[in-house]
Write a protein that holds these residues in place. Structure first.
Motif, PDB file in Angstrom:
ATOM      1  N   VAL A  33       0.858  -1.181   0.000  1.00 18.20           N
ATOM      2  CA  VAL A  33       0.000   0.000   0.000  1.00 18.20           C
ATOM      3  C   VAL A  33       0.896   1.234   0.000  1.00 18.20           C
ATOM      4  CG1 VAL A  33      -1.860   1.222   1.172  1.00 18.20           C
ATOM      5  CG2 VAL A  33      -1.734  -1.281   1.291  1.00 18.20           C
ATOM      6  N   GLY A  69      -5.237   5.172  -8.025  1.00 16.39           N
ATOM      7  CA  GLY A  69      -6.672   5.334  -7.829  1.00 16.39           C
ATOM      8  C   GLY A  69      -7.308   4.182  -7.082  1.00 16.39           C
ATOM      9  N   ARG A  70      -6.506   3.417  -6.354  1.00 18.21           N
ATOM     10  CA  ARG A  70      -7.005   2.282  -5.561  1.00 18.21           C
ATOM     11  C   ARG A  70      -6.744   2.571  -4.080  1.00 18.21           C
ATOM     12  NH1 ARG A  70      -7.564  -2.330  -8.944  1.00 18.21           N
ATOM     13  NH2 ARG A  70      -8.326  -1.477 -10.925  1.00 18.21           N
ATOM     14  N   GLU A  71      -7.795   2.937  -3.362  1.00 19.98           N
ATOM     15  CA  GLU A  71      -7.652   3.306  -1.956  1.00 19.98           C
ATOM     16  C   GLU A  71      -8.032   2.143  -1.045  1.00 19.98           C
ATOM     17  OE1 GLU A  71      -9.122   6.669   1.317  1.00 19.98           O
ATOM     18  OE2 GLU A  71      -9.888   6.699  -0.747  1.00 19.98           O
ATOM     19  N   THR A  90      -9.440   0.674   2.246  1.00 19.08           N
ATOM     20  CA  THR A  90     -10.366   1.133   3.284  1.00 19.08           C
ATOM     21  C   THR A  90     -10.409   0.207   4.484  1.00 19.08           C
ATOM     22  OG1 THR A  90     -12.200   0.018   2.149  1.00 19.08           O
ATOM     23  CG2 THR A  90     -11.845   2.359   1.651  1.00 19.08           C
ATOM     24  N   LEU A  97     -10.934  -2.435  -0.844  1.00 17.76           N
ATOM     25  CA  LEU A  97     -10.686  -1.148  -1.465  1.00 17.76           C
ATOM     26  C   LEU A  97     -11.944  -0.298  -1.466  1.00 17.76           C
ATOM     27  CD1 LEU A  97      -8.504  -2.221  -4.526  1.00 17.76           C
ATOM     28  CD2 LEU A  97      -7.848  -1.894  -2.132  1.00 17.76           C
ATOM     29  N   ALA A  98     -11.790   0.994  -1.738  1.00 20.12           N
ATOM     30  CA  ALA A  98     -12.917   1.923  -1.703  1.00 20.12           C
ATOM     31  C   ALA A  98     -13.991   1.563  -2.709  1.00 20.12           C
ATOM     32  CB  ALA A  98     -12.416   3.346  -1.948  1.00 20.12           C
ATOM     33  N   ASP A  99     -13.601   0.928  -3.813  1.00 19.85           N
ATOM     34  CA  ASP A  99     -14.584   0.551  -4.827  1.00 19.85           C
ATOM     35  C   ASP A  99     -15.243  -0.789  -4.539  1.00 19.85           C
ATOM     36  OD1 ASP A  99     -12.562  -1.227  -5.369  1.00 19.85           O
ATOM     37  OD2 ASP A  99     -12.133  -0.485  -7.384  1.00 19.85           O
ATOM     38  N   ASP A 104       2.593   3.703   3.263  1.00 21.46           N
ATOM     39  CA  ASP A 104       1.613   4.733   2.936  1.00 21.46           C
ATOM     40  C   ASP A 104       1.802   6.020   3.729  1.00 21.46           C
ATOM     41  OD1 ASP A 104       0.945   3.143   5.125  1.00 21.46           O
ATOM     42  OD2 ASP A 104      -1.210   3.248   4.795  1.00 21.46           O
ATOM     43  N   ASP A 122      -2.104   2.561  -4.795  1.00 20.36           N
ATOM     44  CA  ASP A 122      -1.949   3.909  -4.252  1.00 20.36           C
ATOM     45  C   ASP A 122      -3.257   4.646  -4.464  1.00 20.36           C
ATOM     46  OD1 ASP A 122       0.777   5.858  -3.655  1.00 20.36           O
ATOM     47  OD2 ASP A 122      -1.103   6.865  -4.138  1.00 20.36           O
ATOM     48  N   LYS A 123      -3.688   5.397  -3.454  1.00 18.87           N
ATOM     49  CA  LYS A 123      -4.976   6.081  -3.569  1.00 18.87           C
ATOM     50  C   LYS A 123      -4.934   7.278  -4.512  1.00 18.87           C
ATOM     51  CE  LYS A 123      -4.485   9.168   0.439  1.00 18.87           C
ATOM     52  NZ  LYS A 123      -5.069   9.552   1.747  1.00 18.87           N
ATOM     53  N   SER A 124      -3.741   7.818  -4.789  1.00 21.72           N
ATOM     54  CA  SER A 124      -3.644   8.950  -5.711  1.00 21.72           C
ATOM     55  C   SER A 124      -4.098   8.522  -7.107  1.00 21.72           C
ATOM     56  CB  SER A 124      -2.212   9.465  -5.787  1.00 21.72           C
ATOM     57  OG  SER A 124      -1.774   9.903  -4.512  1.00 21.72           O
TER      58      SER A 124
END
Length: 502
Positions: free
Chosen positions: A19, A139-141, A143, A156-158, A171, A43-45
């Motif tokens: 992560v 774009g993978r956060e 959670t 992940l957020a999705d 992270d 990475d969430k970015s």
């Protein structure tokens, strides 16, 4: 973010989930992928950043980049031996070259570090990783995650889930992974003193110098980068009537430069990144909880003095990577992972102390005319002296736990022999040949052997081996000495490697 016990039906989809796709995470991914471990890095970015941030590889990190096959490209984009130009009252009064009095030696190929913006370092690492067929997933956060005896399940957020044998939080200082583990992060944050930092285009200055203005009540530095029109600016913030630091802006940067330089021809434009930096000195109380580990800023943060933040994270990753790879490939038992915290937590504590001391040296030094940030330059910040003499992987003999020196070997160099995910058994003297052959046969899946061709005696001296002595030196995959022994101990070395982590 939540962390609970995983359900029994969870299966492993990848060996390691990383992560954070910064320098620490990317170095770890490269180390694992090269060793044949399955790895995913998220990475969430939404996309890679273009900020200069940590702007230098020190001497030890350059050696590790060479080992990974990333050193030449980094060097092509970086600058060695940058000249620091100091000003007082707007007048240039001194030039200094960091490590300018050093030269490469047979056992230490890099006399200086490399000035290179962090975004470029990450770009080099992404290209290196791509050669192993792995791409960071932006774009993978994350959670949440659960862990159990058989692995970790990350959510992940999705709504997607990733199943892995191990998860590593790279992270950052605000690490959600660390917080989910309820790991303490003791230390201090200086809420009063701060620095503004950003990337701007600069016209009117010679890019051959890192310009540094230090006056009684203001300071600003402008650092150029090879192949880029943008410079990194660091300086003191403007403050309001109540003494509170104002947010950085192009206009405030320009006023600061005008004030310190006493010039009107230096023009700033096209800002691409702004930030406010506050001194944050903290360290996690542990780097591993079950199948979840921490590395880089997620495990420790400290002053920027000495430029050790990014470098310490890269070196965390290089230490951890080969150990994780050996465990997931079945070449070592999970107990090997205990040595990561055993070795790197004391190094992190040492780094926090060193950077605090170097920050004090700079703070006092810049009060003197002609003195600038070169006050941080000591042998310690090269981290070439960092070793693990206390480690359970330091199995005895001269220099056990220390960095393995480079040196001539036939038509090449020892670092070329070490490069890769294997242990290396060096033999000195003809009497070591039989031990090399026997150990190499027993441990062919994890060991490379080399009868050292050393007519000049450089390698013998570097490893503390007497002239004419028959000896063996076992070097770890992260290029630290595990064992120095007589040529009759080849069977013991093979046995240790076959029982690694047990």
């Amino acid at each position: 973010m939540t962390t609970t016990t995983a359900t029994a039906e969870a299966t492993t989809a990848t060996d390691v989930l990383i992560v954070g796709a910064g320098p620490t995470g990317l170095t770890l991914a490269c180390t694992l992928a090269r060793a044949g471990a399955a790895v995913r890095i998220i990475d969430k970015s939404p996309e890679p950043h273009r900020a200069s941030r940590g702007k230098g590889l020190n001497q030890r990190s350059r050696e590790l980049f060479d080992d990974l096959g990333a050193g030449a490209e980094a060097a092509a984009w970086g600058t060695e031996r940058v000249t620091l130009r100091k000003y007082r009252d707007g007048v240039a009064i001194a030039d200094t070259v960091a490590f300018g009095d050093r030269t490469p030696t047979p056992d230490t190929p890099y006399a200086s570090g490399l000035l290179i913006p962090q975004w470029r370092t990450e770009e080099v690492l992404r290209r290196t990783l791509a050669r192993y067929g792995v791409e960071p997933e932006f774009g993978r956060e994350l959670t949440g995650f659960t862990q159990g005896a058989d692995g970790v399940v990350a959510t992940l957020a999705d709504g997607r889930r990733i199943k892995a044998a191990y998860l590593v939080g790279c992270d950052g200082g605000r690490s959600p992974v660390r917080k989910a583990l309820d790991v303490t992060f003791e230390g201090r944050t200086d809420t009063e003193e701060c620095m503004v930092i950003g990337d701007v285009r600069v016209d009117g200055l010679d890019p051959a110098y890192w310009h540094q203005w230090f006056d009684e009540d203001a300071a600003v530095m402008l650092c150029p980068f090879r192949g880029s029109t943008h410079w990194q600016l660091q300086g003191m913030p403007e403050r309001d009537a109540d003494g509170r630091a104002l947010p950085p802006s192009l206009e405030s940067f320009q006023r600061l430069v005008d004030r310190c330089s006493r010039r009107t021809d230096i023009r700033l434009s096209d800002p691409t990144w702004f930030s406010v930096y506050r001194i944050n000195v903290r360290m996690a109380d542990r780097f591993r909880t079950g199948r979840v580990l921490l590395a880089g800023d997620a495990a420790h943060v400290h002053s920027i003095a000495g430029g050790l933040g990014m470098n310490t994270g890269i070196q965390d990753a290089f230490n951890l990577g080969w150990k994780l790879a050996y465990v997931v490939r079945g070449l070592a038992s999970p107990g090997l992972l205990d040595t990561y915290e055993e070795e790197r937590l004391p190094v992190a504590a040492w780094t926090l102390g060193l950077t605090e001391e170097r920050l004090r040296a700079v703070t006092e030094g810049v009060k003197q005319a002609g003195v600038g940030t070169e006050a941080v330059v000591t042998d310690d910040v090269t981290t070439l002296g960092v070793g693990y003499s206390w480690s359970s992987l330091a199995w005895g003999g001269a220099k056990a736990g220390e960095r393995a020196p480079d040196g001539p070997c036939g038509d090449g160099r020892l670092f070329d022999v070490f490069a890769g995910p294997h242990f290396t058994l060096l033999g000195f003297g003809r009497g070591s040949a039989q031990a090399l052959a026997e150990a190499g046969e027993k441990c062919a899946d994890r060991l490379r052997t080399c009868l050292v061709d050393d007519p000049t005696g450089h390698a013998r001296r570097a490893y503390g081996i007497g002239e004419g002595e028959d000896a063996l030196v076992l070097v770890r995959p992260d290029n630290h000495i595990a064992l120095s022994a007589g040529a009759d101990r080849g069977a013991e070395i093979a046995d240790r490697l076959l029982r690694l982590g047990r």
